[in-house]
Each structure stands twice: as C-alpha cells, then as structure tokens.
Design a protein around this motif. Structure first.
Motif, PDB file in Angstrom:
ATOM      1  N   HIS A 276       0.816  -1.214   0.000  1.00 44.47           N
ATOM      2  CA  HIS A 276       0.000   0.000   0.000  1.00 44.47           C
ATOM      3  C   HIS A 276       0.851   1.265   0.000  1.00 44.47           C
ATOM      4  N   THR A 277       2.178   1.108  -0.032  1.00 44.02           N
ATOM      5  CA  THR A 277       3.075   2.263  -0.027  1.00 44.02           C
ATOM      6  C   THR A 277       3.608   2.523  -1.429  1.00 44.02           C
ATOM      7  N   ASP A 278       4.098   3.739  -1.655  1.00 35.66           N
ATOM      8  CA  ASP A 278       4.665   4.085  -2.963  1.00 35.66           C
ATOM      9  C   ASP A 278       6.013   3.414  -3.190  1.00 35.66           C
ATOM     10  N   ASP A 279       6.783   3.224  -2.101  1.00 30.12           N
ATOM     11  CA  ASP A 279       8.099   2.601  -2.208  1.00 30.12           C
ATOM     12  C   ASP A 279       8.333   1.737  -0.969  1.00 30.12           C
ATOM     13  N   PRO A 280       8.058   0.427  -1.055  1.00 28.84           N
ATOM     14  CA  PRO A 280       8.242  -0.452   0.104  1.00 28.84           C
ATOM     15  C   PRO A 280       9.658  -0.418   0.678  1.00 28.84           C
ATOM     16  N   GLY A 281      10.639  -0.159  -0.173  1.00 30.49           N
ATOM     17  CA  GLY A 281      12.025  -0.150   0.288  1.00 30.49           C
ATOM     18  C   GLY A 281      12.296   0.880   1.374  1.00 30.49           C
ATOM     19  N   VAL A 282      11.549   1.978   1.363  1.00 30.40           N
ATOM     20  CA  VAL A 282      11.756   3.043   2.353  1.00 30.40           C
ATOM     21  C   VAL A 282      11.442   2.541   3.754  1.00 30.40           C
ATOM     22  N   LEU A 283      10.278   1.936   3.925  1.00 28.84           N
ATOM     23  CA  LEU A 283       9.899   1.457   5.256  1.00 28.84           C
ATOM     24  C   LEU A 283      10.664   0.206   5.655  1.00 28.84           C
TER      25      LEU A 283
ATOM     26  N   VAL B 133      12.785  -8.376  11.581  1.00 25.24           N
ATOM     27  CA  VAL B 133      11.648  -7.773  10.880  1.00 25.24           C
ATOM     28  C   VAL B 133      10.801  -8.912  10.330  1.00 25.24           C
ATOM     29  N   ILE B 134       9.498  -8.857  10.572  1.00 30.53           N
ATOM     30  CA  ILE B 134       8.576  -9.887  10.078  1.00 30.53           C
ATOM     31  C   ILE B 134       7.605  -9.238   9.103  1.00 30.53           C
ATOM     32  N   ILE B 135       7.512  -9.823   7.916  1.00 26.59           N
ATOM     33  CA  ILE B 135       6.699  -9.237   6.847  1.00 26.59           C
ATOM     34  C   ILE B 135       5.735 -10.271   6.287  1.00 26.59           C
ATOM     35  N   LYS B 136       4.468  -9.894   6.198  1.00 21.36           N
ATOM     36  CA  LYS B 136       3.491 -10.651   5.404  1.00 21.36           C
ATOM     37  C   LYS B 136       3.102  -9.759   4.233  1.00 21.36           C
ATOM     38  N   ASP B 137       3.275 -10.274   3.020  1.00 21.81           N
ATOM     39  CA  ASP B 137       2.901  -9.495   1.843  1.00 21.81           C
ATOM     40  C   ASP B 137       2.714 -10.421   0.651  1.00 21.81           C
ATOM     41  N   HIS B 138       2.796  -9.855  -0.571  1.00 22.11           N
ATOM     42  CA  HIS B 138       2.456 -10.598  -1.778  1.00 22.11           C
ATOM     43  C   HIS B 138       3.644 -10.732  -2.726  1.00 22.11           C
ATOM     44  N   LEU B 139       3.542 -11.749  -3.578  1.00 20.90           N
ATOM     45  CA  LEU B 139       4.478 -11.939  -4.680  1.00 20.90           C
ATOM     46  C   LEU B 139       3.721 -11.816  -5.994  1.00 20.90           C
ATOM     47  N   SER B 140       4.247 -11.000  -6.892  1.00 22.73           N
ATOM     48  CA  SER B 140       3.623 -10.822  -8.203  1.00 22.73           C
ATOM     49  C   SER B 140       4.670 -11.036  -9.283  1.00 22.73           C
ATOM     50  N   GLU B 141       4.539 -12.130 -10.006  1.00 21.00           N
ATOM     51  CA  GLU B 141       5.526 -12.478 -11.033  1.00 21.00           C
ATOM     52  C   GLU B 141       4.980 -12.339 -12.449  1.00 21.00           C
ATOM     53  N   THR B 142       3.661 -12.416 -12.606  1.00 24.63           N
ATOM     54  CA  THR B 142       3.057 -12.404 -13.938  1.00 24.63           C
ATOM     55  C   THR B 142       1.882 -11.425 -13.977  1.00 24.63           C
ATOM     56  N   ALA B 143       1.377 -11.195 -15.197  1.00 22.25           N
ATOM     57  CA  ALA B 143       0.207 -10.341 -15.357  1.00 22.25           C
ATOM     58  C   ALA B 143      -1.008 -10.947 -14.654  1.00 22.25           C
TER      59      ALA B 143
ATOM     60  N   TYR C 158       2.742  -4.138  -5.993  1.00 23.44           N
ATOM     61  CA  TYR C 158       3.190  -5.485  -5.656  1.00 23.44           C
ATOM     62  C   TYR C 158       4.602  -5.736  -6.187  1.00 23.44           C
ATOM     63  N   GLY C 159       5.370  -6.501  -5.434  1.00 19.94           N
ATOM     64  CA  GLY C 159       6.733  -6.808  -5.841  1.00 19.94           C
ATOM     65  C   GLY C 159       6.922  -8.252  -6.234  1.00 19.94           C
ATOM     66  N   SER C 160       7.857  -8.489  -7.124  1.00 18.73           N
ATOM     67  CA  SER C 160       8.265  -9.854  -7.458  1.00 18.73           C
ATOM     68  C   SER C 160       9.266 -10.330  -6.393  1.00 18.73           C
ATOM     69  N   ARG C 161       9.646 -11.586  -6.459  1.00 13.74           N
ATOM     70  CA  ARG C 161      10.647 -12.079  -5.508  1.00 13.74           C
ATOM     71  C   ARG C 161      11.959 -11.317  -5.688  1.00 13.74           C
ATOM     72  N   ALA C 162      12.306 -10.995  -6.919  1.00 15.75           N
ATOM     73  CA  ALA C 162      13.525 -10.228  -7.175  1.00 15.75           C
ATOM     74  C   ALA C 162      13.444  -8.832  -6.550  1.00 15.75           C
ATOM     75  N   ASP C 163      12.274  -8.215  -6.615  1.00 18.56           N
ATOM     76  CA  ASP C 163      12.075  -6.898  -5.995  1.00 18.56           C
ATOM     77  C   ASP C 163      12.289  -6.974  -4.488  1.00 18.56           C
ATOM     78  N   TRP C 164      11.646  -7.961  -3.856  1.00 17.69           N
ATOM     79  CA  TRP C 164      11.784  -8.100  -2.405  1.00 17.69           C
ATOM     80  C   TRP C 164      13.228  -8.368  -2.005  1.00 17.69           C
ATOM     81  N   ASP C 165      13.888  -9.251  -2.732  1.00 14.21           N
ATOM     82  CA  ASP C 165      15.297  -9.540  -2.422  1.00 14.21           C
ATOM     83  C   ASP C 165      16.145  -8.277  -2.518  1.00 14.21           C
ATOM     84  N   ARG C 166      15.860  -7.447  -3.508  1.00 13.22           N
ATOM     85  CA  ARG C 166      16.621  -6.200  -3.676  1.00 13.22           C
ATOM     86  C   ARG C 166      16.348  -5.237  -2.520  1.00 13.22           C
TER      87      ARG C 166
END
Length: 254
Positions: free
Chosen positions: A151-158, A170-180, A205-213
């Motif tokens: 729900h944020t503009d840039d998850p990396g900031v928080l 840090v404990i995170i529950k969120d989503h993975l989005s890899e395809t359309a 939504y972020g892909s696994r690569a986004d979250w890893d980054r």
C-alpha cells in the motif's frame, strides 16, 4: 381620469411582451431546477447503491475469507516472533491482528503506528508520517508489517526504516507478483478486501527479485521465507493461493 373596470382590465399587464418573456424565463428556470433536482436524486441513488454494494461486499468477504485469513496469519506470524519481545506493528489499523500475533508468544508487548488514528484501538497506536518510524536505532526488538507494504509508494523506504529500528528481526506478510495474472488476481483481492473500508490502493506489488533487492539494500538477510500459506480453502485457494502470499523473517546483517 377615473379608472373604470374596463381600464383596469386593459392595464392589468401593461407590457404584454415583457410579461410573456418573464413567463418564458420562469418556465425555463423551473425546468432547470427540476432537472438539477432529478440529477441530484439519481446521483444520491448511485452513491447509495455503491455504498450498499461495498457494505455487502465487506460482509461477504468477512464471512468467507477474512476470519480464516486472520487465524492463519496470526499463527504463521506469531510463530516467528521471539517470546518476551517488544513488538512494533507498522500500519496497524485498529491493532487487533497485531495484538493477536503478540499473544502467540509469552511475555510479548506490542504497540502500533499508522498514518491515521482510529477512534477505537486494541493496542496503543501512535500517528506517524508513513516514511520515518518514530523509534530510535535498535529501539524495539521486532518490527512487523502485515499486508501493509504494497500500500506504499516505495516499500524499500519502510523496510530500511524497520532494519534501522529493530534490534532482533523484521517480520513481513505481503504478496508476490511475477506475472500479469498474478497482478490481476492481487488487484482483485485488494479491491474486494479494502474498498469497503476506503483504503488507498496503489497496487504496488513486488516480485521475488524486488523483495530480495529491497531486503539487501536495507541490510537484512532472509532467515525464513514461506509461501505455502493456506489463507483460503478449496476451491478459492486455486485462484487466490498459488504462492501469491509470503511470510518472512529477516535479521539485520550487522
């Protein structure tokens, strides 16, 4: 000259053209305001219908999905919280889920922060600007995010802020989005779950690569990353499951 009844009759409307124009303008104005009133009624009807639909949607979602989702999230996330921890839940809302998560581990204290304050909350909640977590460096043991970061503009900031503020993890529950298809499904889920409550939906939504980054940039290492989360029963899990959800525990690298 005295005025006779005949004179009065003749002079009742001394300017027939003006009187005719006045009646025409009056008729036009009357039609205009009637039309505006009808449009207002239609608009109110549409708004009322939309609100009714969203309210009904919210009740159906709560009955079929929300209660099971909460139970699963509490168990999965609560199992990752070290006992006796101080826990800060970011984007906590009314704090009900955070309170239940903390209750899974003995001796855990919990408070929350959010960009809006609810009238009634289940835990102490502090207002914050959505960017800077109001805690000193390593000022709390655990920072949690439950379906908040997309729900944020840039998850990396928080995420970076959580890495700074946490002492343990840090404990995170969120989503993975890899395809359309993933993105379409997540947008639908987000709208159904949040539109009745007026929540802002940037669908970030972020892909696994986004979250890893984001994790690496924040100086966090992945300790646990779970995608087998049974939030939905059959057959909804075939559509809304599909490893679209994850729960992760991350620890500061140094």
């Amino acid at each position: 000259m005295a005025l006779t009844p005949a004179h009065l009759s003749q002079n009742r409307h001394p300017h027939p053209v003006v009187w005719s124009n006045f009646r025409l303008e009056y008729a036009v104005l009357t039609a205009h305001w009637i039309n505006r009133g009808q449009r207002a009624l239609v608009c109110q009807s549409q708004i009322g219908g939309s609100q009714l639909f969203k309210s009904l949607l919210g009740r159906v979602h709560e009955r079929l999905i929300f209660n099971r989702r909460v139970a699963v999230l509490v168990k999965r996330s609560g199992a990752l919280v070290p006992s006796g921890s101080s826990m800060l839940d970011v984007g906590t809302g009314d704090g009900q889920i955070a309170k239940m998560i903390a209750a899974e581990q003995q001796g855990t204290s919990v408070r929350g922060i959010d960009i809006m304050l609810r009238v009634k909350t289940h835990i102490p909640v502090e207002l914050f600007d959505g960017l800077v977590i109001p805690v000193g460096d390593k000022g709390v043991d655990v920072v949690t995010f439950v379906d908040v970061l997309h729900h944020t503009d840039d998850p990396g900031v928080l995420i970076a802020e959580a890495a700074r503020a946490c002492k343990d993890c840090v404990i995170i529950k969120d989503h993975l989005s890899e395809t359309a298809l993933d993105r379409f499904t997540l947008r639908l889920m987000d709208w159904v779950g949040n539109a009745p409550h007026g929540v802002v939906l940037p669908y970030n939504y972020g892909s696994r690569a986004d979250w890893d980054r984001w994790f690496a940039k924040a100086g966090l290492r992945i300790e646990t990353f779970q995608t087998d989360i049974p939030l939905y029963g059959f057959p909804l899990n075939l559509i809304f499951g599909r490893k679209l959800h994850f729960v992760a525990r991350l620890r500061p690298v140094a």
